[in-house]
Every structure is written in structure tokens, then in C-alpha cells.
Design a protein around this motif. Structure first.
Motif, PDB file in Angstrom:
ATOM      1  N   ARG A 419     133.037 -14.407 109.327  1.00 58.83           N
ATOM      2  CA  ARG A 419     133.493 -14.067 110.645  1.00 58.83           C
ATOM      3  C   ARG A 419     134.839 -13.837 111.152  1.00 58.83           C
ATOM      4  NH1 ARG A 419     132.277 -19.012 112.383  1.00 58.83           N
ATOM      5  NH2 ARG A 419     129.886 -18.591 112.188  1.00 58.83           N
ATOM      6  N   ALA A 420     135.847 -14.278 109.999  1.00 57.32           N
ATOM      7  CA  ALA A 420     137.225 -14.020 110.167  1.00 57.32           C
ATOM      8  C   ALA A 420     137.383 -12.508 109.874  1.00 57.32           C
ATOM      9  CB  ALA A 420     138.037 -14.836 109.443  1.00 57.32           C
ATOM     10  N   VAL A 421     136.711 -12.059 109.010  1.00 53.58           N
ATOM     11  CA  VAL A 421     136.666 -10.804 108.423  1.00 53.58           C
ATOM     12  C   VAL A 421     136.050  -9.653 109.549  1.00 53.58           C
ATOM     13  CG1 VAL A 421     135.816  -9.057 106.788  1.00 53.58           C
ATOM     14  CG2 VAL A 421     136.598 -11.252 105.915  1.00 53.58           C
ATOM     15  N   SER A 422     134.973 -10.207 109.961  1.00 54.92           N
ATOM     16  CA  SER A 422     134.692  -9.295 111.232  1.00 54.92           C
ATOM     17  C   SER A 422     135.304  -9.344 112.404  1.00 54.92           C
ATOM     18  CB  SER A 422     133.040  -9.630 111.324  1.00 54.92           C
ATOM     19  OG  SER A 422     133.147 -11.001 111.931  1.00 54.92           O
ATOM     20  N   ARG A 423     135.985 -10.319 112.672  1.00 59.04           N
ATOM     21  CA  ARG A 423     136.861 -10.131 113.890  1.00 59.04           C
ATOM     22  C   ARG A 423     138.145  -9.641 113.489  1.00 59.04           C
ATOM     23  NH1 ARG A 423     135.311 -16.376 116.371  1.00 59.04           N
ATOM     24  NH2 ARG A 423     133.103 -15.737 117.022  1.00 59.04           N
ATOM     25  N   LYS A 424     138.486  -9.251 112.423  1.00 68.89           N
ATOM     26  CA  LYS A 424     139.754  -8.740 111.908  1.00 68.89           C
ATOM     27  C   LYS A 424     140.937  -9.488 112.165  1.00 68.89           C
ATOM     28  CE  LYS A 424     138.397  -4.017 112.848  1.00 68.89           C
ATOM     29  NZ  LYS A 424     137.811  -3.863 111.307  1.00 68.89           N
ATOM     30  N   SER A 425     140.690 -10.896 112.009  1.00 72.91           N
ATOM     31  CA  SER A 425     141.765 -11.798 111.963  1.00 72.91           C
ATOM     32  C   SER A 425     142.944 -11.323 110.929  1.00 72.91           C
ATOM     33  CB  SER A 425     141.370 -13.232 111.554  1.00 72.91           C
ATOM     34  OG  SER A 425     140.266 -13.755 112.344  1.00 72.91           O
ATOM     35  N   PRO A 426     144.096 -11.768 111.328  1.00 70.65           N
ATOM     36  CA  PRO A 426     145.452 -11.374 110.568  1.00 70.65           C
ATOM     37  C   PRO A 426     145.456 -12.040 109.147  1.00 70.65           C
ATOM     38  CG  PRO A 426     146.097 -12.583 112.544  1.00 70.65           C
ATOM     39  CD  PRO A 426     144.669 -12.351 112.394  1.00 70.65           C
ATOM     40  N   PHE A 427     145.182 -13.344 109.195  1.00 69.27           N
ATOM     41  CA  PHE A 427     145.075 -14.019 108.002  1.00 69.27           C
ATOM     42  C   PHE A 427     144.106 -15.399 108.129  1.00 69.27           C
ATOM     43  CE2 PHE A 427     148.688 -15.886 110.521  1.00 69.27           C
ATOM     44  CZ  PHE A 427     148.690 -17.067 110.282  1.00 69.27           C
ATOM     45  N   LEU A 428     143.931 -15.850 106.655  1.00 69.01           N
ATOM     46  CA  LEU A 428     142.901 -16.952 106.839  1.00 69.01           C
ATOM     47  C   LEU A 428     143.749 -17.967 105.850  1.00 69.01           C
ATOM     48  CD1 LEU A 428     140.038 -17.859 106.776  1.00 69.01           C
ATOM     49  CD2 LEU A 428     139.901 -17.007 104.333  1.00 69.01           C
ATOM     50  N   LEU A 429     143.528 -19.238 106.474  1.00 70.47           N
ATOM     51  CA  LEU A 429     144.046 -20.500 105.671  1.00 70.47           C
ATOM     52  C   LEU A 429     142.888 -21.373 105.156  1.00 70.47           C
ATOM     53  CD1 LEU A 429     146.615 -21.369 108.568  1.00 70.47           C
ATOM     54  CD2 LEU A 429     147.137 -20.234 106.309  1.00 70.47           C
ATOM     55  N   ILE A 430     143.246 -21.570 103.778  1.00 70.90           N
ATOM     56  CA  ILE A 430     142.137 -22.275 103.019  1.00 70.90           C
ATOM     57  C   ILE A 430     142.844 -23.510 102.476  1.00 70.90           C
ATOM     58  CG2 ILE A 430     140.596 -22.449 101.238  1.00 70.90           C
ATOM     59  CD1 ILE A 430     139.822 -19.701 101.695  1.00 70.90           C
ATOM     60  N   ASP A 431     142.469 -24.857 102.598  1.00 72.89           N
ATOM     61  CA  ASP A 431     142.995 -26.136 102.242  1.00 72.89           C
ATOM     62  C   ASP A 431     141.999 -26.420 101.128  1.00 72.89           C
ATOM     63  OD1 ASP A 431     144.161 -28.406 101.378  1.00 72.89           O
ATOM     64  OD2 ASP A 431     144.672 -28.954 103.477  1.00 72.89           O
ATOM     65  N   GLU A 432     142.268 -26.593  99.747  1.00 72.55           N
ATOM     66  CA  GLU A 432     141.320 -27.080  98.828  1.00 72.55           C
ATOM     67  C   GLU A 432     140.762 -28.353  99.423  1.00 72.55           C
ATOM     68  OE1 GLU A 432     141.903 -29.038  94.626  1.00 72.55           O
ATOM     69  OE2 GLU A 432     142.976 -27.082  95.066  1.00 72.55           O
ATOM     70  N   ASP A 433     141.582 -29.286  99.874  1.00 71.79           N
ATOM     71  CA  ASP A 433     141.096 -30.748 100.102  1.00 71.79           C
ATOM     72  C   ASP A 433     140.167 -30.733 101.139  1.00 71.79           C
ATOM     73  OD1 ASP A 433     143.087 -31.474  98.305  1.00 71.79           O
ATOM     74  OD2 ASP A 433     144.393 -32.109  99.963  1.00 71.79           O
ATOM     75  N   ARG A 434     139.948 -29.284 101.930  1.00 67.56           N
ATOM     76  CA  ARG A 434     138.801 -29.412 102.906  1.00 67.56           C
ATOM     77  C   ARG A 434     137.496 -28.412 102.753  1.00 67.56           C
ATOM     78  NH1 ARG A 434     143.486 -29.995 105.917  1.00 67.56           N
ATOM     79  NH2 ARG A 434     143.931 -32.189 107.042  1.00 67.56           N
ATOM     80  N   SER A 435     137.652 -28.041 101.471  1.00 64.19           N
ATOM     81  CA  SER A 435     136.818 -26.772 101.027  1.00 64.19           C
ATOM     82  C   SER A 435     135.748 -27.133 100.419  1.00 64.19           C
ATOM     83  CB  SER A 435     137.710 -25.766 100.401  1.00 64.19           C
ATOM     84  OG  SER A 435     138.802 -25.358 101.200  1.00 64.19           O
ATOM     85  N   ALA A 436     134.947 -26.240 100.142  1.00 62.20           N
ATOM     86  CA  ALA A 436     133.705 -26.123  99.179  1.00 62.20           C
ATOM     87  C   ALA A 436     134.122 -25.399  98.006  1.00 62.20           C
ATOM     88  CB  ALA A 436     132.540 -25.287  99.748  1.00 62.20           C
ATOM     89  N   SER A 437     134.589 -25.965  96.943  1.00 65.92           N
ATOM     90  CA  SER A 437     135.072 -25.650  95.718  1.00 65.92           C
ATOM     91  C   SER A 437     134.187 -24.732  95.081  1.00 65.92           C
ATOM     92  CB  SER A 437     135.684 -26.833  94.839  1.00 65.92           C
ATOM     93  OG  SER A 437     134.227 -27.505  94.385  1.00 65.92           O
ATOM     94  N   ASN A 438     132.710 -24.852  95.208  1.00 64.81           N
ATOM     95  CA  ASN A 438     131.772 -23.864  94.705  1.00 64.81           C
ATOM     96  C   ASN A 438     131.731 -22.593  95.355  1.00 64.81           C
ATOM     97  OD1 ASN A 438     130.770 -24.810  96.854  1.00 64.81           O
ATOM     98  ND2 ASN A 438     128.445 -25.212  95.744  1.00 64.81           N
ATOM     99  N   LEU A 439     132.424 -22.312  96.501  1.00 60.91           N
ATOM    100  CA  LEU A 439     132.405 -21.391  97.099  1.00 60.91           C
ATOM    101  C   LEU A 439     133.766 -20.395  96.731  1.00 60.91           C
ATOM    102  CD1 LEU A 439     130.967 -19.415  99.383  1.00 60.91           C
ATOM    103  CD2 LEU A 439     132.690 -20.283 100.837  1.00 60.91           C
ATOM    104  N   LEU A 440     134.750 -21.074  96.138  1.00 63.68           N
ATOM    105  CA  LEU A 440     136.317 -20.486  95.837  1.00 63.68           C
ATOM    106  C   LEU A 440     136.420 -20.000  94.318  1.00 63.68           C
ATOM    107  CD1 LEU A 440     138.499 -23.089  97.928  1.00 63.68           C
ATOM    108  CD2 LEU A 440     137.341 -20.910  98.586  1.00 63.68           C
ATOM    109  N   VAL A 441     135.606 -20.966  93.607  1.00 70.26           N
ATOM    110  CA  VAL A 441     135.784 -20.421  92.136  1.00 70.26           C
ATOM    111  C   VAL A 441     134.465 -20.538  91.481  1.00 70.26           C
ATOM    112  CG1 VAL A 441     138.341 -21.110  91.997  1.00 70.26           C
ATOM    113  CG2 VAL A 441     136.484 -22.816  91.395  1.00 70.26           C
ATOM    114  N   PRO A 442     134.275 -19.585  90.412  1.00 72.91           N
ATOM    115  CA  PRO A 442     132.965 -19.809  89.749  1.00 72.91           C
ATOM    116  C   PRO A 442     132.787 -21.051  88.774  1.00 72.91           C
ATOM    117  CG  PRO A 442     134.628 -18.369  88.611  1.00 72.91           C
ATOM    118  CD  PRO A 442     135.089 -18.822  89.773  1.00 72.91           C
ATOM    119  N   CYS A 443     131.811 -21.594  88.474  1.00 69.11           N
ATOM    120  CA  CYS A 443     131.530 -22.551  87.798  1.00 69.11           C
ATOM    121  C   CYS A 443     130.302 -22.266  86.738  1.00 69.11           C
ATOM    122  CB  CYS A 443     131.323 -24.105  88.409  1.00 69.11           C
ATOM    123  SG  CYS A 443     129.587 -24.068  89.426  1.00 69.11           S
ATOM    124  N   SER A 444     130.161 -23.151  85.553  1.00 73.02           N
ATOM    125  CA  SER A 444     129.254 -22.776  84.699  1.00 73.02           C
ATOM    126  C   SER A 444     127.599 -22.959  85.177  1.00 73.02           C
ATOM    127  CB  SER A 444     129.338 -23.886  83.358  1.00 73.02           C
ATOM    128  OG  SER A 444     129.358 -25.168  83.903  1.00 73.02           O
TER     129      SER A 444
END
Length: 520
Positions: A419-444
Motif C-alpha cells: 500500500r505504501a508503494v502504491s501511494r508513493k510514500s517517500p519512505f518506509l520504516l521497519i522495526d524488526e521487533d514488530r515485524s514478521a521476520s519471514n517476510l523480511l529474509v528467506p529461511c530454509s
């Protein structure tokens, strides 16, 4: 002080109540188009009314028994040439009222006042920073509330439950915010401002409940309001003009820099010496409202290796340096536990506000439109997650471009990012403590139909639409390895890590992990 036309509040007429006045009478009150809601503790109870119109056969707007119908008569004996009731901007039951508190121990009031000739800085200073002048006036009044008997009413200091009214005296260190925050705080906003007529303030507080309104209790309340107006007038005239000038210039500089950032190819500027850590209080529980942390507070300094940006401020004629976050770049802020990674992200968000001298974030300026993405289950309603998911798991309806059903944490976060991409937001903030890690990095064990963010950054960054991404990553090494610039926090100090150096260290770390897997 002359203000630009666009900064003066536009006024819209309110109809005059038919209380025996001629129908051709002038508009009695006007109100600003943009107003802030009043905190719940100050809301007028149902069936109460406020300031009364002169010429009315009953002496007021609405015939409602109680203290409210006595307000106009009480206020008529208050004020002098230096301060008066601002009847023109009064709004019934919103900024002008006199009601008994819910607990029954106090008489709560709100009175719009006008100081026609307040002390202000020289007129050659930028009018865009006039909100800084207002903040200094308000904070000066707060600082004298415990010393001057008349001002004690502002904080309800003489009531039985003074903590219920103490928010009015809570210090404020931000000058302006585009967000609807801090409604219970007394601060510069659309209710408290400076224009060609003078200084407009909405004064709220509480006094001990004197009993039902009669001749004696009305005189008691009138005397307290006279004392309030007298001490308020004296305090305003003694407000420190040099401090106002500094706040005015600083407010104008922040507004100027915020408008200029995108032309400089930046979305955020963190000035050297910025103090981003906050001290949360009962009345300022949100980091954007909170004042600077007390005790150990390590200032932010952009490492030389990160190529600091130099900025000229036209209002103060100062040149400052700091970290410039560029359009479209990916920045990783790494470090061990409790080093301040989240605090830096919060500071970047707060950069959308203008801050007063001493707040610590005066030279931390961000363009509007920051978006944070967090994990959390929720209902998906035709959300697009096709950047990350090429197929959907069982139980989720629709297609990756239009998802329906109860989404997982990673799906909800994917929808926020897309949604941020489609709305052309200037920047995105991601805090690992509040994130889904499996969406950020690959796993086995990850499904082949899922593409994590780190893979998009490495292989298909164009799909992110030139949006800058700032990640607080403690363990997301694979994502950090693909960032354009990497910063590490150690003992709260900022250090720059060369990407090649980080990758070499990561390879060594992965080698040790492989060896550990071969052990029995």
C-alpha cells in the motif's frame, strides 16, 4: 507582528441566536475552520451552554440553569485594556464554558482570551515561525502558575483532585505537529495563535466548587477570575522576548528545511548533536509528544564515512551538518539489544513536527508521509500482496492481488508495504521487533511462492517505486547485507559499517554456524 494571509485562521460566521436582537445585527461570533477536539476531561456535560449574548432578554444564549448561565456576567467584570475575553472566537460548549466536574469537587472552565498588544520579537523575523512565539508565551505562563495565586487555577492546583487538571501545566517542547495529538496539552495550535489582532489563548483550568450559583458564590468565582486575568496579563507582558525570537527562527528554519528536502534528494535529515531519546510522562505518553530524556543521553553524530550532508538555514544563517537519508536508498540500523535502534526510527517519525529549542530534535527534519509496516493478524479486504506472495495458503480467499479473509502477520505486513508503494510514500520504516521476520529474509522452510523483502531489494528494487526504506535490524543479517548504507549502534553511539566488511563478517558467521551444525 504581521502574518502571511495563509497563516491567519479563516473565519466562518455563526448565526446569532434570536434573543430579541434585530435580525440585521452583525454576526456575533466567528470560529476558525480548523479546530482541535477538546479532551474528555474538559468536555461540557449535556444540556449546558456558555457565554451569553448582550441584548438578550434573558441575558444569554440559551436559558439553561446552573453555572453556565452566569458565565457572561462573571466575565464582564474581568479583563482590562491588556487582556479581554475573546468573544469573537468563542464557541459554545467547546472553548467557552463553566461546568461542575464529574466528581463534583471542582468548577471547570474554559475561556478564550485576547491579549491585543503582547510582547513579540522584532517584525523582521520570519512570520512562518510565529507559532514558536506562542509556545514561549504559553510555557512562560505555565512556569509561573505555582508562584502567582491567580494562575493556580490553570492547573486546578487548589482543587481536591488537582491531578485531574494537571495536563494544562505539562511542559510542551514541540511547536507544531500536523498530527492530531496532545489534545489535553496547552500548546500552540489553531486555538492558541498569534495574528494581527494579538495573542489568542484558550485558558482552561478548574477552581474548587463553591456551591450552587447565587450572589455569594458568583462573587467568589468572579474574584478568582479577576485574579486569573490580572496575573495572566502581568505574566504575558513579562514573557522573554529573546527566547521568543529564538523559537520563531527555529520554527521557521524547520519549516524551510522540510520543504527543501525533496529538492535536495533527501527524505530525512538528522542533524549532528540531535538528542532523540525521550522521557515518557503521564500526560505525554507518546514519543512525538515526549520531552528529552534525562540523565545519560548520547547525541547523534553522522560518521564521516557516511558522507555527512551540509545544510544552510536561511532564517538563522547557520550551517549545520548531519545524516541525509536519500530518496530510494535502503538504510539498515543494526546493533545489539537496547542500543536505541527503535528510538532512532521514532526520531525520524517525529521529524515531521517542529520542535522548540531544548527539545533535542530541532534539527531532525523529515518530509511528511512516513509509513511504518508492522506484523499483526487482521481482516484482509481486497488487499494486494502480489509483490510478496505468488499464491495464497488454504483458507484465504481471492488472489494475491485481491486477498480476502483473516490474514497472518506476514500477509498484513505485506499489504502495508505494498500500500505504501502504491501511494508513493517517500519512505518506509521497519522495526524488526514488530515485524514478521519471514517476510523480511528467506529461511530454509519458506514456501517457494513467498518472496521476502531482502530478495526484492536484491533482485527487483524497481518494484518498490523509489521508496526509501529504513530498517532497525538486529538479527536480519541477510537484509542488512543488501542495504546501501549500514549503521551500527554501540553504547548508543553511531558507527558506519562498510557493506563489504559486513558481508565478509557475515560469511565468517555463517561458516561458524555451519560448523556448529556438523557437531553431534
Amino acid at each position: 507582528m504581521a502574518l502571511p494571509a495563509q497563516s491567519r485562521p479563516s473565519l466562518i460566521p455563526l448565526p446569532v441566536f434570536n434573543c430579541g436582537r434585530d435580525s440585521s445585527s452583525d454576526v456575533l461570533f466567528s470560529v476558525p475552520k480548523k479546530t482541535h477536539p477538546i479532551p474528555a476531561i474538559y468536555m461540557v456535560q449535556p444540556n449546558t451552554a456558555c457565554v451569553r449574548a448582550s441584548g438578550c432578554s434573558t441575558g444569554g444564549f440559551l436559558e439553561v440553569p446552573g453555572w453556565t448561565e452566569s458565565l457572561r456576567g462573571i466575565l464582564d467584570v474581568c479583563g482590562d485594556g491588556q487582556i479581554r475575553v475573546d468573544y469573537r472566537l468563542s464557541r459554545e460548549n467547546v472553548n467557552a464554558y463553566l461546568v461542575r466536574s464529574i466528581d463534583g469537587t471542582a468548577l471547570q472552565f474554559s475561556i478564550p482570551v485576547l491579549i491585543p498588544d503582547p510582547p513579540v520579537p522584532p517584525p523582521d523575523l520570519p512570520p512562518e515561525g510565529a507559532d514558536g512565539v506562542v509556545l514561549v508565551h504559553i510555557e512562560h505562563i505555565k512556569s509561573r502558575a505555582r508562584e502567582l495565586p491567580g494562575l493556580r487555577a490553570i492547573g486546578g492546583l487548589d482543587t481536591q483532585l488537582s491531578a485531574h487538571h494537571a495536563a494544562a501545566l505539562e511542559p510542551v517542547t514541540f511547536i507544531h505537529s500536523s498530527g492530531m495529538m496532545g489534545h489535553s496539552l496547552w500548546k500552540a495550535d489553531s486555538n492558541n495563535f498569534l495574528d494581527h489582532d494579538g495573542l489568542h489563548l484558550v485558558v482552561r483550568g478548574a477552581i474548587p466548587y463553591p456551591g450552587p450559583p447565587d450572589g455569594t458564590t458568583r462573587r467568589t468565582v468572579a474574584r478568582q477570575f479577576r485574579d486569573l486575568f490580572g496575573d495572566l496579563s502581568e505574566t504575558v507582558q513579562k514573557a522573554p522576548v529573546p527566547r521568543m525570537a529564538r523559537a520563531q527562527v527555529m520554527s521557521a528554519d524547520q519549516k524551510f528545511l522540510r520543504k527543501r528536502l525533496l529538492k535536495m534528494g533527501l527524505v530525512c535529515f538528522i542533524g549532528d548533536g540531535s538528542l532523540v531519546a525521550r522521557r515518557i510522562t503521564r500526560y505525554r505518553p507518546y514519543f512525538r509528544l515526549a520531552g528529552p530524556k534525562e540523565g545519560l543521553h548520547v547525541p547523534f553524530h553522522c560518521p564521516v564515512e557516511a558522507m555527512p550532508v551540509e545544510v544552510e538555514l536561511p532564517c538563522s544563517n547557520e550551517t549545520i551538518t548531519g545524516l541525509g537519508i536519500r530518496k530510494g536508498e535502503v538504510i539498515a540500523i543494526t546493533g545489539s539489544n537496547a542500543e536505541g535502534k527503535t528510538t532512532v526510527l521514532e526520531g525520524i517519525i517525529a521529524g515531521e513536527d517542529d520542535h522548540a529549542p531544548g527539545d533535542g530534535r530541532e534539527y531532525l527534519v523529515t518530509v511528511p508521509g512516513a509509513v511504518s509496516a508492522e506484523a499483526g493478524s487482521g481482516e484482509m479486504r481486497a488487499d494486494d500482496i502480489s509483490l510478496f506472495f505468488s499464491s495464497l495458503p488454504p483458507g484465504i480467499g481471492g488472489t494475491p492481488k485481491q486477498v480476502h479473509g483473516n490474514g497472518s502477520g506476514s500477509m498484513v505486513m505485506a499489504a502495508q508495504i505494498q500500500r505504501a508503494v502504491s501511494r508513493k510514500s517517500p519512505f518506509l520504516l521497519i522495526d524488526e521487533d514488530r515485524s514478521a521476520s519471514n517476510l523480511l529474509v528467506p529461511c530454509s522452510t519458506q514456501h517457494a511462492g513467498v518472496t521476502p523483502l531482502s530478495t526484492l531489494i536484491r533482485e527487483n528494487r524497481e518494484c518498490l517505486g523509489g521508496m526509501a526504506i529504513i530498517v532497525a535490524a538486529g538479527t536480519m543479517d541477510f537484509l542488512t547485507a543488501h542495504a546501501d548504507r549500514i549503521f551500527a549502534l554501540e553504547d548508543h553511539e553511531v558507527h558506519f559499517i562498510d557493506r563489504a566488511q559486513f558481508r565478509a563478517g557475515l560469511k565468517d558467521h555463517l561458516g561458524r554456524m555451519r560448523d556448529a551444525l556438523e557437531e553431534p
